[in-house]
Structures are given as C-alpha cells and as structure tokens.
Design a protein around this motif. Structure first.
Motif, short mmCIF file in Angstrom:
data_model
loop_
_atom_site.label_atom_id
_atom_site.label_comp_id
_atom_site.label_asym_id
_atom_site.label_seq_id
_atom_site.Cartn_x
_atom_site.Cartn_y
_atom_site.Cartn_z
N ARG A 162 4.11 -5.85 -15.37
CA ARG A 162 3.23 -5.38 -16.43
C ARG A 162 3.10 -3.86 -16.39
O ARG A 162 2.93 -3.19 -17.39
N ASP A 163 3.19 -3.33 -15.17
CA ASP A 163 3.04 -1.89 -14.97
C ASP A 163 3.61 -1.58 -13.58
O ASP A 163 3.86 -2.50 -12.80
N HIS A 164 3.83 -0.31 -13.31
CA HIS A 164 4.33 0.02 -11.97
C HIS A 164 3.55 1.20 -11.37
O HIS A 164 2.89 1.95 -12.10
N ILE A 165 3.67 1.29 -10.07
CA ILE A 165 3.22 2.51 -9.37
C ILE A 165 4.47 3.09 -8.73
O ILE A 165 5.07 2.46 -7.85
N GLY A 166 4.88 4.26 -9.21
CA GLY A 166 6.08 4.90 -8.66
C GLY A 166 5.68 5.78 -7.49
O GLY A 166 5.70 7.00 -7.60
N LEU A 167 5.35 5.14 -6.39
CA LEU A 167 4.84 5.91 -5.26
C LEU A 167 5.85 6.98 -4.82
O LEU A 167 5.49 8.12 -4.56
N ALA A 168 7.14 6.58 -4.79
CA ALA A 168 8.17 7.54 -4.39
C ALA A 168 8.26 8.68 -5.42
O ALA A 168 8.52 9.83 -5.07
N MET A 169 8.02 8.34 -6.70
CA MET A 169 8.10 9.35 -7.77
C MET A 169 6.90 10.29 -7.71
O MET A 169 7.01 11.48 -7.99
N MET A 170 5.74 9.71 -7.36
CA MET A 170 4.53 10.52 -7.29
C MET A 170 4.63 11.53 -6.16
O MET A 170 3.87 12.49 -6.11
N SER A 171 5.56 11.29 -5.24
CA SER A 171 5.72 12.25 -4.15
C SER A 171 7.01 13.04 -4.30
O SER A 171 7.58 13.49 -3.32
N ILE B 115 8.81 -22.98 -16.37
CA ILE B 115 8.98 -22.09 -15.20
C ILE B 115 7.69 -21.27 -15.06
O ILE B 115 7.23 -20.66 -16.03
N ALA B 116 7.12 -21.27 -13.85
CA ALA B 116 5.91 -20.46 -13.63
C ALA B 116 6.30 -18.99 -13.61
O ALA B 116 7.28 -18.61 -12.97
N LEU B 117 5.55 -18.18 -14.35
CA LEU B 117 5.84 -16.74 -14.38
C LEU B 117 4.54 -15.99 -14.13
O LEU B 117 3.60 -16.07 -14.91
N ARG B 118 4.50 -15.29 -13.00
CA ARG B 118 3.33 -14.46 -12.70
C ARG B 118 3.45 -13.17 -13.48
O ARG B 118 4.51 -12.85 -14.02
N GLU B 119 2.40 -12.39 -13.44
CA GLU B 119 2.47 -11.08 -14.09
C GLU B 119 1.72 -10.09 -13.22
O GLU B 119 0.61 -10.40 -12.76
N GLY B 120 2.29 -8.94 -12.96
CA GLY B 120 1.60 -8.02 -12.07
C GLY B 120 2.20 -6.63 -12.02
O GLY B 120 3.06 -6.27 -12.82
N VAL B 121 1.71 -5.88 -11.06
CA VAL B 121 2.08 -4.46 -10.88
C VAL B 121 3.07 -4.34 -9.72
O VAL B 121 2.82 -4.85 -8.62
N TYR B 122 4.17 -3.67 -10.00
CA TYR B 122 5.23 -3.45 -8.99
C TYR B 122 5.07 -2.05 -8.42
O TYR B 122 4.85 -1.09 -9.17
N ILE B 123 5.19 -1.95 -7.12
CA ILE B 123 5.14 -0.61 -6.52
C ILE B 123 6.46 -0.33 -5.84
O ILE B 123 7.03 -1.19 -5.17
N MET B 124 6.97 0.88 -6.05
CA MET B 124 8.25 1.24 -5.46
C MET B 124 8.09 2.25 -4.33
O MET B 124 7.45 3.28 -4.49
#
Ligand code: HPA
Length: 285
Positions: free
Chosen positions: A137-146, A187-196
């Motif tokens: 649904r959204d991401h946190i680009g931790l590597a990008m933020m640094s 098929i069960a499909l969750r939804e969430g935030v991915y962090i890299m």
C-alpha cells in the motif's frame, strides 16, 4: 554527448540497451514485470516469448543471486504485451542505485507505462505467516532516506521531474483489481507497508523492533529503487510481497531467517502470486 557515455546508466546506456532488445523483438511492452527472489515462475506463462539473457544486453548489470535467473522474457501474458525481468538487481550486489534501475528505464523507453513488481520479504506484522502475499500500500525507503536514491545526481528531465511526488505511488485501481482477483480465486491477500533496507545482512532483533515501531509490515532488500524510478517516469505501479519468513513474532522475539528458506517459500507461494498478476493483466487488457 559524443556517443561515448562514460556513465553506464545514463541516457545513452538506456537507448543502446533498448535498441539491442528491439533488434531481437519487435514487441512494444505495455507492462514491465519485475520478478523477485524465487518468483520468476510467472515468466514461464508468457507466450510468444523471446528470452534475452541480461549478460547479452549492453550496459545491463548481471544478476548474481541464487534464485534469480537473470534474463528478460518478452511476450504476451493475460492478453497484454509484457517484458518480464526474471531476476533483478540489488544494492547489496554492489550496483549503484542508478544501475539497479537501468533495466526498468530501458523497458519504459521500449513503451512500458505500468510496472508490476514482486519481492520476497520478511513479515513484521505478527499475524503474517510464511507464504502470505501482501499487496504493498505504501513503502518506507529507509535506504533512500539515508542517501541511496536512484534519482540523486543530475536530473534527466526527459525521464521526469527533479522532485517527483511519492504520495500516490501504489496505484489505487491496480490495487483494487489485485484484491478483486484474489477474492475471486479465494487467495488471501494482505495489505501493508514495505520497508527497504540495503541488506545483505538480515536485521538484528533491535532493528526488527524499530522497523515495526515505525510502521512497517514487511521488510526486504529491493523494489523501492525500481518503484521510485517508475514514478519519476510517470508509470503506474503495482507491487506485491511474498512473505517468505516470519521475521518478528507476536512477543517481539526475532526468528533467524536464511536464504534457502526464503527461496523455497517464495517458490511455494509463486503460483498464487502468478494467478493474481495474470488476473490484473486481464483486467488491464
Ligand atoms: N529481511 C530482509 N529481507 C528479506 C527477508 C527478511 O527477513 N526475507 C526475505 N527478504
């Protein structure tokens, strides 16, 4: 430019790589598919296929990770012309963020206006189980933020703006289609935030608790560079993670992951993921 682009990811590299691919296949892809660790099986469903090893394409990096085939597969899937990357590039392989996104930029220059991307990820939400699929649904680009962002450096305005917005990154309509397809197929499909994170180390227990605390549901080492480059170029994006391992239990205790387990779980969940993506493509068609 005098034709000798010293930067292996620049405008010249994109057009040289695109020209090479066009000489082997006249297909104008509409969708670029990036298939993550253990999830390359979807490419086997592509018909009228032309397969091009990355090693043959000028300026493309080489996939170095077990579980990644390292080739482009062009053809038809769900009635849509697609170009699939069976295997992708990661920062932890030593490639620059710009090299990581060169293949995607090349597929966009061939005509792709939509990116569908998959990855293997560790579950941080305690209700997730190995083998679950999670719509991003959204991401946190931790590597990008640094400071590791594929858009750092001179901006190529022919690709996109200097300061692209990332608010509507994951296309609402494509997500709806993915949910509808999953529902229809049971098929069960969750939804969430991915962090890299850059990897290649898996996370420490303290890092896992931190990632959960800041709002991430799944953690991985890929996807965000390609998604940023895609949004920069105005592409629509759909991304789905395969939760290959439970990284953090409900009682906040971590679980030690290993790469073989990650590849195996992804391969097991691959069929369900392939069916969802094929369903989305049929709707796009
Ligand atoms: N952490 C980071 N990346 C991953 C994991 C994980 O637990 N599983 C698959 N990719």
């Amino acid at each position: 430019m005098d034709g000798t682009d010293p930067v292996p990811h620049g405008e010249t590299a994109i057009s040289v790589a695109a020209q090479y691919i066009q000489n082997l296949s006249p297909l104008v892809p509409r969708v670029a598919l990036v298939l993550g660790t253990g999830l390359g099986g979807l490419a086997e469903r592509i018909t009228e296929r032309v397969v091009i090893p990355y090693a043959d394409v000028p300026h493309f990096p080489l996939a170095t990770v077990a579980g990644h085939a390292g080739q482009l597969v062009l053809g038809q899937l769900g009635g849509v012309p697609v170009a699939a990357m069976q295997g992708r590039f990661h920062l932890y392989e030593g490639y620059t963020p710009q090299q990581v996104v060169l293949p995607l930029r090349t597929l966009h220059s061939l005509g792709a206006d939509t990116l569908i991307v998959t990855n293997a990820a560790g579950g941080l939400d305690a209700t997730y189980k190995a083998g679950d699929l999670m719509l991003i649904r959204d991401h946190i680009g931790l590597a990008m933020m640094s400071g590791i962002n594929p858009l750092i450096g001179p901006n190529d305005t022919s690709l996109g703006p200097r300061f692209p917005a990332m608010t509507d990154t994951y296309d609402a309509e494509l997500r709806t289609w993915a949910r509808m397809t999953a529902n229809q197929l049971g098929i069960a499909l969750r939804e969430g935030v991915y962090i890299m994170l850059s990897g290649p180390t898996y996370e420490t227990p303290a890092e896992l608790r931190f990632l959960r605390l800041i709002g991430a549901d799944a953690v991985g080492m890929s996807t965000v560079p390609e998604v940023i480059a895609a949004r920069h170029m105005g592409m629509r994006v759909l991304a789905i993670s395969c939760v290959t391992n439970v990284a953090l239990r409900a009682d906040d205790t971590p679980v030690e992951p290993n790469h073989e387990e990650v590849v195996e779980a992804a391969e097991r969940a691959g069929t369900a993921l392939s069916e969802i993506i094929t369903g989305v493509l049929e709707r796009l068609h």
